[in-house]
Design a protein around this motif. Structure first.
Motif, short mmCIF file in Angstrom:
data_model
loop_
_atom_site.label_atom_id
_atom_site.label_comp_id
_atom_site.label_asym_id
_atom_site.label_seq_id
_atom_site.Cartn_x
_atom_site.Cartn_y
_atom_site.Cartn_z
N MET A 284 -2.39 -3.87 -7.78
CA MET A 284 -1.60 -3.09 -8.74
C MET A 284 -0.63 -3.98 -9.53
SD MET A 284 -0.55 0.12 -6.32
CE MET A 284 -1.50 1.67 -6.30
N GLY A 285 -0.56 -5.25 -9.15
CA GLY A 285 0.35 -6.17 -9.83
C GLY A 285 1.80 -6.02 -9.37
N VAL A 286 1.98 -5.46 -8.18
CA VAL A 286 3.34 -5.21 -7.67
C VAL A 286 3.67 -6.25 -6.60
CG1 VAL A 286 4.76 -3.59 -6.37
CG2 VAL A 286 3.23 -2.75 -8.17
N ARG A 287 4.90 -6.81 -6.70
CA ARG A 287 5.31 -7.80 -5.70
C ARG A 287 6.04 -7.14 -4.53
NH1 ARG A 287 6.00 -13.47 -6.64
NH2 ARG A 287 4.80 -14.07 -8.47
N GLU A 288 6.99 -6.28 -4.86
CA GLU A 288 7.82 -5.67 -3.82
C GLU A 288 7.67 -4.15 -3.90
OE1 GLU A 288 10.07 -7.01 -1.63
OE2 GLU A 288 9.78 -9.11 -2.21
N PRO A 289 6.73 -3.57 -3.18
CA PRO A 289 6.56 -2.12 -3.30
C PRO A 289 7.75 -1.37 -2.70
CG PRO A 289 5.19 -2.99 -1.54
CD PRO A 289 5.83 -4.17 -2.20
N GLY A 290 8.25 -0.40 -3.45
CA GLY A 290 9.33 0.45 -2.95
C GLY A 290 8.77 1.48 -1.99
N PRO A 291 9.65 2.31 -1.39
CA PRO A 291 9.18 3.26 -0.38
C PRO A 291 8.18 4.29 -0.90
CG PRO A 291 11.54 3.59 -0.87
CD PRO A 291 11.12 2.32 -1.53
N ARG A 292 8.31 4.68 -2.17
CA ARG A 292 7.39 5.72 -2.67
C ARG A 292 6.01 5.15 -2.99
NH1 ARG A 292 9.29 10.53 -3.61
NH2 ARG A 292 11.53 10.88 -3.59
N LEU A 293 5.97 3.93 -3.51
CA LEU A 293 4.67 3.33 -3.78
C LEU A 293 3.97 3.02 -2.45
CD1 LEU A 293 2.85 2.39 -6.13
CD2 LEU A 293 3.77 0.10 -5.81
N THR A 294 4.74 2.55 -1.47
CA THR A 294 4.18 2.29 -0.14
C THR A 294 3.63 3.59 0.44
OG1 THR A 294 5.76 0.50 0.20
CG2 THR A 294 4.72 1.41 2.17
N LEU A 295 4.41 4.64 0.30
CA LEU A 295 3.99 5.96 0.78
C LEU A 295 2.68 6.39 0.13
CD1 LEU A 295 4.95 8.47 2.36
CD2 LEU A 295 6.15 9.21 0.30
N LEU B 121 0.78 3.26 -12.94
CA LEU B 121 -0.13 4.20 -13.61
C LEU B 121 -0.33 3.79 -15.06
CD1 LEU B 121 -1.75 6.87 -13.55
CD2 LEU B 121 0.35 8.03 -14.29
N ALA B 122 0.76 3.43 -15.73
CA ALA B 122 0.66 3.02 -17.13
C ALA B 122 -0.27 1.80 -17.25
CB ALA B 122 2.04 2.70 -17.69
N GLY B 123 -0.13 0.85 -16.34
CA GLY B 123 -0.99 -0.33 -16.35
C GLY B 123 -2.45 0.03 -16.12
N LEU B 124 -2.67 0.93 -15.19
CA LEU B 124 -4.04 1.37 -14.88
C LEU B 124 -4.66 2.07 -16.09
CD1 LEU B 124 -5.14 3.11 -11.59
CD2 LEU B 124 -5.85 4.08 -13.76
N LEU B 125 -3.89 2.95 -16.72
CA LEU B 125 -4.41 3.68 -17.88
C LEU B 125 -4.67 2.73 -19.05
CD1 LEU B 125 -2.18 6.88 -17.68
CD2 LEU B 125 -4.67 6.78 -17.38
N ALA B 126 -3.82 1.73 -19.21
CA ALA B 126 -4.01 0.77 -20.30
C ALA B 126 -5.32 -0.01 -20.11
CB ALA B 126 -2.82 -0.18 -20.37
N LEU B 127 -5.54 -0.47 -18.87
CA LEU B 127 -6.76 -1.24 -18.59
C LEU B 127 -8.01 -0.35 -18.61
CD1 LEU B 127 -5.51 -3.55 -15.71
CD2 LEU B 127 -6.34 -4.31 -17.95
N ASP B 128 -7.83 0.90 -18.20
CA ASP B 128 -8.96 1.81 -18.11
C ASP B 128 -9.36 2.34 -19.50
OD1 ASP B 128 -10.41 2.56 -15.72
OD2 ASP B 128 -10.01 4.64 -16.25
N GLY B 129 -8.45 2.22 -20.43
CA GLY B 129 -8.74 2.62 -21.81
C GLY B 129 -8.41 4.07 -22.08
N PRO B 130 -8.12 4.38 -23.36
CA PRO B 130 -7.72 5.75 -23.74
C PRO B 130 -8.82 6.77 -23.49
CG PRO B 130 -8.01 4.34 -25.69
CD PRO B 130 -8.11 3.46 -24.50
N ASP B 131 -10.08 6.32 -23.50
CA ASP B 131 -11.18 7.23 -23.19
C ASP B 131 -11.77 6.92 -21.83
OD1 ASP B 131 -11.14 8.81 -25.47
OD2 ASP B 131 -12.12 7.21 -26.63
N GLY B 132 -11.01 6.17 -21.03
CA GLY B 132 -11.49 5.78 -19.70
C GLY B 132 -11.49 6.96 -18.74
N ARG B 133 -12.06 6.68 -17.59
CA ARG B 133 -12.22 7.74 -16.61
C ARG B 133 -10.89 8.35 -16.15
NH1 ARG B 133 -15.47 7.09 -10.96
NH2 ARG B 133 -14.54 8.93 -10.03
#
Lengths: 247, 247
Positions: free
Chosen positions: A155-166, A220-232
């Motif tokens: 996900m490109g995250v170095r230090e996941p906070g408690p909610r992302l870990t969850l 999520l924003a990163g995922l949507l950007a890579l997945d494309g505006p018409d992506g899955r």
């Protein structure tokens, strides 16, 4: 231990023991682990005896004890460790593809592993087996922690906070629950459909968490950007907004 | 066993054993289970001894064995069974409220249980404890099966298909993973926020599954109808379609 096994001293001179072959030490060790893993995959560990392993390996019971003095328990742990290493080796994200495609590929590898180790996987994750110990649980935990670390890094995250870990821990538990449910139902659903479902669940679970957490919103924003505006991912989230269109 | 405990024969005449009191049989049994449950909740079961239970109960070690001849293992199972019954008694959906409110109430009860049984809950679900057996796993499985049955019944479904079963089992595993993660992180997040998150995850996981399964689509339609067009579920799904609005 010498490099090659001794001729079994107990072998009766007049009786042919066709199955017993001498093997180099490392090769025999690996063979015993592979045979044990196959047996522990096919049946719950409580139903596999050391004699079964010896017989299926073409080895004698004393020979198995020479390699695994701790008996069935030690052999089970060695087999589990080898399975864990194999599973972790499948957590490799392919270089090409959109994030949802990459995730689907990793999940497909995971489900193949589940199918290969069927009864053993189910017994292990269900718990309560006689061979389950703090050590076997530590091996399973290590696999989960590796899956968590790899997912967070992906996900490109170095230090996941408690909610992302969850979120990630919860999603990993969904993958496990889904695998167990799939096995329990006699693998009725095709693995490709399960992968699709798991990818969808990943996307929507992440999207729902994004409302609660800025770090997840960035993921999520990163995922949507890579997945494309018409992506899955974008299409799935778009469809959710019109639930009256369902059914 | 008589109705009341005998005076301990081994009690030295000249030494006062202030903590040892005679109790009616059933009351003593319940007391020992309650004390054991409190100890097994506060520490991992591997770190609780029968002597600890005896001391905290104001009873002698032989007395504890009179009630639980199987020792620590039997006492652990009795404590676990009592905890499981208590947990299942909390799976009651309140008569009033929208589906998302009702779900939040049940989840709130679950998280209170998790907080009360902290270390014991974590040790149990993590597995590998010395007191874990096929019997303890069966108790945990029974709780999960009850949660599955109640959830499916609450959805108004009689015969859940494989995908709806998959969804509910997966979501129950999310509740468990979330609880474990919460405990591991020292309960940083307020329980009310966790409940909100879990309700949201339930809604989106159900909505994503609805695309794959007609039965789940009907469940979702029913939930949205009861929750109302401006209800929490509909608003959440509506917001998912505009993820660029996040963060």
């Amino acid at each position: 231990m010498s490099d090659t096994e001794p001729v079994p001293a107990a072998a009766p001179a007049g009786r042919k023991r066709a199955g017993y072959r001498r093997l180099p030490v490392q090769q025999r060790r690996e063979q015993l682990i592979a045979v044990a893993l196959a047996l522990f995959s096919a049946r719950p560990p409580d139903e596999v005896s050391l004699d079964d392993v010896a017989e299926a390996s073409g080895a004698s019971r004393p020979l198995v004890y020479r390699y695994f003095a701790g008996g069935k328990q030690q052999l089970y742990e060695a087999a589990l460790r080898s399975a864990a290493e194999e599973l972790i080796s499948r957590f490799v994200v392919p270089a090409r593809g959109t994030p949802t495609e990459q995730l689907g590929t990793v999940l497909s590898g995971y489900l193949s592993f589940v199918a290969e180790h069927d009864a053993g996987y189910a017994a292990l994750l269900r718990g309560g087996s006689v061979v389950e110990t703090a050590r076997t649980s530590a091996i399973v935990d290590e696999v989960r922690r590796t899956a968590l670390r790899r997912t967070v890094r992906y996900m490109g995250v170095r230090e996941p906070g408690p909610r992302l870990t969850l979120l990630v821990r919860s999603w990993i538990s969904v993958v496990e629950a889904c695998s167990l449910s799939w096995l329990d139902e006699g693998r009725q659903l095709p693995p490709a459909e399960l992968c699709d479902w798991l990818v969808d669940e990943f996307v929507v679970m992440t999207a729902a968490t994004a409302f609660h957490d800025e770090q997840t919103a960035e993921v999520l924003a990163g995922l949507l950007a890579l997945d494309g505006p018409d992506g899955r991912a974008a299409r799935l989230l778009g469809r959710l907004a019109a639930p009256h269109a369902l059914g």
